[in-house]
Design a protein around this motif. Structure first.
Motif, PDB file in Angstrom:
ATOM      1  N   LYS A  87     -75.725  -2.723-145.038  1.00  0.00           N
ATOM      2  CA  LYS A  87     -75.570  -1.484-145.908  1.00  0.00           C
ATOM      3  C   LYS A  87     -77.033  -1.350-146.627  1.00  0.00           C
ATOM      4  O   LYS A  87     -77.259  -0.426-147.031  1.00  0.00           O
ATOM      5  CB  LYS A  87     -74.254  -1.304-146.631  1.00  0.00           C
ATOM      6  N   HIS A  88     -77.193  -2.413-147.291  1.00  0.00           N
ATOM      7  CA  HIS A  88     -78.424  -2.716-147.996  1.00  0.00           C
ATOM      8  C   HIS A  88     -79.877  -1.976-147.242  1.00  0.00           C
ATOM      9  O   HIS A  88     -80.401  -1.302-147.981  1.00  0.00           O
ATOM     10  CB  HIS A  88     -78.720  -4.016-148.457  1.00  0.00           C
ATOM     11  N   SER A  89     -79.658  -2.404-145.974  1.00  0.00           N
ATOM     12  CA  SER A  89     -80.994  -2.102-145.197  1.00  0.00           C
ATOM     13  C   SER A  89     -80.806  -0.471-145.075  1.00  0.00           C
ATOM     14  O   SER A  89     -81.634   0.517-144.969  1.00  0.00           O
ATOM     15  CB  SER A  89     -80.883  -2.733-143.631  1.00  0.00           C
ATOM     16  N   VAL A  90     -79.687  -0.067-144.691  1.00  0.00           N
ATOM     17  CA  VAL A  90     -79.419   1.487-144.320  1.00  0.00           C
ATOM     18  C   VAL A  90     -79.830   2.242-145.693  1.00  0.00           C
ATOM     19  O   VAL A  90     -80.379   3.366-145.564  1.00  0.00           O
ATOM     20  CB  VAL A  90     -77.948   1.610-144.260  1.00  0.00           C
ATOM     21  N   HIS A  91     -79.403   1.635-147.181  1.00  0.00           N
ATOM     22  CA  HIS A  91     -79.578   2.448-148.279  1.00  0.00           C
ATOM     23  C   HIS A  91     -81.264   2.666-148.438  1.00  0.00           C
ATOM     24  O   HIS A  91     -81.579   3.240-148.923  1.00  0.00           O
ATOM     25  CB  HIS A  91     -78.767   2.071-149.305  1.00  0.00           C
ATOM     26  N   ALA A 131     -83.975   5.501-149.263  1.00  0.00           N
ATOM     27  CA  ALA A 131     -84.627   5.546-150.330  1.00  0.00           C
ATOM     28  C   ALA A 131     -86.195   5.806-150.028  1.00  0.00           C
ATOM     29  O   ALA A 131     -86.877   6.357-150.416  1.00  0.00           O
ATOM     30  CB  ALA A 131     -84.322   4.328-151.239  1.00  0.00           C
ATOM     31  N   PHE A 132     -86.579   4.783-149.054  1.00  0.00           N
ATOM     32  CA  PHE A 132     -88.131   4.606-148.647  1.00  0.00           C
ATOM     33  C   PHE A 132     -88.389   5.778-147.920  1.00  0.00           C
ATOM     34  O   PHE A 132     -89.452   6.330-148.140  1.00  0.00           O
ATOM     35  CB  PHE A 132     -88.572   3.391-148.111  1.00  0.00           C
ATOM     36  N   THR A 133     -87.551   6.416-147.330  1.00  0.00           N
ATOM     37  CA  THR A 133     -87.905   7.578-146.432  1.00  0.00           C
ATOM     38  C   THR A 133     -87.967   8.719-147.488  1.00  0.00           C
ATOM     39  O   THR A 133     -88.972   9.479-147.308  1.00  0.00           O
ATOM     40  CB  THR A 133     -86.761   7.929-145.256  1.00  0.00           C
ATOM     41  N   LEU A 134     -87.191   8.998-148.624  1.00  0.00           N
ATOM     42  CA  LEU A 134     -87.296   9.997-149.182  1.00  0.00           C
ATOM     43  C   LEU A 134     -88.624   9.830-150.192  1.00  0.00           C
ATOM     44  O   LEU A 134     -89.247  10.904-150.622  1.00  0.00           O
ATOM     45  CB  LEU A 134     -86.273  10.061-150.242  1.00  0.00           C
ATOM     46  N   LEU A 135     -88.851   8.525-150.411  1.00  0.00           N
ATOM     47  CA  LEU A 135     -90.087   8.249-151.272  1.00  0.00           C
ATOM     48  C   LEU A 135     -91.472   8.602-150.483  1.00  0.00           C
ATOM     49  O   LEU A 135     -92.492   8.455-150.976  1.00  0.00           O
ATOM     50  CB  LEU A 135     -90.342   6.928-151.573  1.00  0.00           C
ATOM     51  N   GLY A 136     -91.191   8.664-149.152  1.00  0.00           N
ATOM     52  CA  GLY A 136     -92.348   9.071-148.456  1.00  0.00           C
ATOM     53  C   GLY A 136     -93.104   7.463-148.164  1.00  0.00           C
ATOM     54  O   GLY A 136     -94.308   7.529-147.635  1.00  0.00           O
ATOM     55  N   GLU A 137     -92.457   6.266-148.251  1.00  0.00           N
ATOM     56  CA  GLU A 137     -93.054   4.848-148.052  1.00  0.00           C
ATOM     57  C   GLU A 137     -92.639   4.583-146.631  1.00  0.00           C
ATOM     58  O   GLU A 137     -91.650   3.960-146.368  1.00  0.00           O
ATOM     59  CB  GLU A 137     -92.514   4.120-148.974  1.00  0.00           C
ATOM     60  N   ALA A 197     -89.576  -0.771-141.615  1.00  0.00           N
ATOM     61  CA  ALA A 197     -89.128  -1.787-141.724  1.00  0.00           C
ATOM     62  C   ALA A 197     -87.407  -2.134-141.792  1.00  0.00           C
ATOM     63  O   ALA A 197     -86.893  -2.737-141.004  1.00  0.00           O
ATOM     64  CB  ALA A 197     -89.772  -2.780-142.630  1.00  0.00           C
ATOM     65  N   ASP A 198     -86.845  -1.191-142.964  1.00  0.00           N
ATOM     66  CA  ASP A 198     -85.584  -1.477-143.178  1.00  0.00           C
ATOM     67  C   ASP A 198     -84.782  -0.686-142.045  1.00  0.00           C
ATOM     68  O   ASP A 198     -83.538  -1.028-141.765  1.00  0.00           O
ATOM     69  CB  ASP A 198     -85.589  -0.633-144.617  1.00  0.00           C
ATOM     70  N   GLN A 199     -85.319   0.443-141.490  1.00  0.00           N
ATOM     71  CA  GLN A 199     -84.599   1.133-140.348  1.00  0.00           C
ATOM     72  C   GLN A 199     -84.426  -0.034-139.327  1.00  0.00           C
ATOM     73  O   GLN A 199     -83.252  -0.075-138.686  1.00  0.00           O
ATOM     74  CB  GLN A 199     -85.347   2.213-139.954  1.00  0.00           C
ATOM     75  N   GLU A 200     -85.467  -0.698-138.864  1.00  0.00           N
ATOM     76  CA  GLU A 200     -85.297  -1.697-137.823  1.00  0.00           C
ATOM     77  C   GLU A 200     -84.347  -2.883-138.355  1.00  0.00           C
ATOM     78  O   GLU A 200     -83.617  -3.111-137.467  1.00  0.00           O
ATOM     79  CB  GLU A 200     -86.706  -2.365-137.497  1.00  0.00           C
ATOM     80  N   ALA A 201     -84.435  -3.210-139.511  1.00  0.00           N
ATOM     81  CA  ALA A 201     -83.536  -4.352-139.957  1.00  0.00           C
ATOM     82  C   ALA A 201     -81.848  -3.798-139.834  1.00  0.00           C
ATOM     83  O   ALA A 201     -80.995  -4.295-139.402  1.00  0.00           O
ATOM     84  CB  ALA A 201     -83.728  -4.762-141.199  1.00  0.00           C
ATOM     85  N   ALA A 202     -81.749  -2.595-140.284  1.00  0.00           N
ATOM     86  CA  ALA A 202     -80.360  -1.925-140.328  1.00  0.00           C
ATOM     87  C   ALA A 202     -79.757  -1.748-138.977  1.00  0.00           C
ATOM     88  O   ALA A 202     -78.613  -1.898-138.496  1.00  0.00           O
ATOM     89  CB  ALA A 202     -80.705  -0.522-140.888  1.00  0.00           C
ATOM     90  N   PHE A 203     -80.817  -1.153-137.813  1.00  0.00           N
ATOM     91  CA  PHE A 203     -80.321  -1.021-136.451  1.00  0.00           C
ATOM     92  C   PHE A 203     -80.112  -2.310-135.967  1.00  0.00           C
ATOM     93  O   PHE A 203     -79.075  -2.469-135.196  1.00  0.00           O
ATOM     94  CB  PHE A 203     -81.665  -0.387-135.729  1.00  0.00           C
ATOM     95  N   ALA A 204     -80.546  -3.525-136.128  1.00  0.00           N
ATOM     96  CA  ALA A 204     -80.532  -4.928-135.709  1.00  0.00           C
ATOM     97  C   ALA A 204     -79.205  -5.463-136.368  1.00  0.00           C
ATOM     98  O   ALA A 204     -78.280  -6.030-135.707  1.00  0.00           O
ATOM     99  CB  ALA A 204     -81.773  -5.922-136.066  1.00  0.00           C
ATOM    100  N   LEU A 205     -78.654  -4.955-137.814  1.00  0.00           N
ATOM    101  CA  LEU A 205     -77.558  -5.539-138.157  1.00  0.00           C
ATOM    102  C   LEU A 205     -76.389  -4.541-137.869  1.00  0.00           C
ATOM    103  O   LEU A 205     -75.314  -4.914-138.432  1.00  0.00           O
ATOM    104  CB  LEU A 205     -77.927  -5.459-139.792  1.00  0.00           C
ATOM    105  N   THR A 206     -76.580  -3.406-137.408  1.00  0.00           N
ATOM    106  CA  THR A 206     -75.524  -2.456-136.909  1.00  0.00           C
ATOM    107  C   THR A 206     -74.912  -2.715-135.366  1.00  0.00           C
ATOM    108  O   THR A 206     -75.500  -2.268-134.867  1.00  0.00           O
ATOM    109  CB  THR A 206     -76.090  -0.994-137.100  1.00  0.00           C
TER     110      THR A 206
END
Length: 119
Positions: free
Chosen positions: A17-21, A25-31, A37-46
């Motif tokens: 959940k941390h990685s999903v959020h 957040a980083f997507t909205l910030l344009g980072e 990196a967090d998308q990859e982590a979230a996919f791996a943890l889902t």
């Protein structure tokens, strides 16, 4: 310690959940580097077949593609996500994110996504 008692605390907040959020957040910030990196982590943890979580992450990826100046790639990804979604998941947050992406596109990519979302 009772794991159920941790569910609504930071100690019970799962890394997935941390990685999903963070992805959002980083997507909205344009980072985009951090978002990817967090998308990859979230996919791996889902590990479960969480249709909504995977769709939201894929729409974050599409937003990052748009931010990285690949509007056609963004529209293609979002269209594919939308096509694969069961109809019952094409509402709420998923629909809002898809519409937000559509609104940020112009030209052919916007037309393509508009057509998919209205079908």
């Amino acid at each position: 310690m009772d794991r159920g008692g941790l569910a609504d605390t930071w100690f019970g907040y799962p890394p997935q959940k941390h990685s999903v959020h963070l992805s959002q957040a980083f997507t909205l910030l344009g980072e985009t580097r951090e978002a990817y990196a967090d998308q990859e982590a979230a996919f791996a943890l889902t590990t479960s077949p969480s249709v909504m979580t995977r769709a939201l992450l894929a729409l974050d990826v599409a937003q990052c593609l748009r931010a990285d100046r690949d509007p056609q790639g963004a529209a293609d990804m979002a269209a594919e996500v939308w096509r694969q979604l069961p109809e019952g998941f094409r509402t709420g947050l998923v629909h809002t994110r898809a519409e937000m992406l559509r609104g940020s596109l112009t030209g052919k990519p916007r037309e393509q996504l508009s057509e998919i979302l209205s079908a």
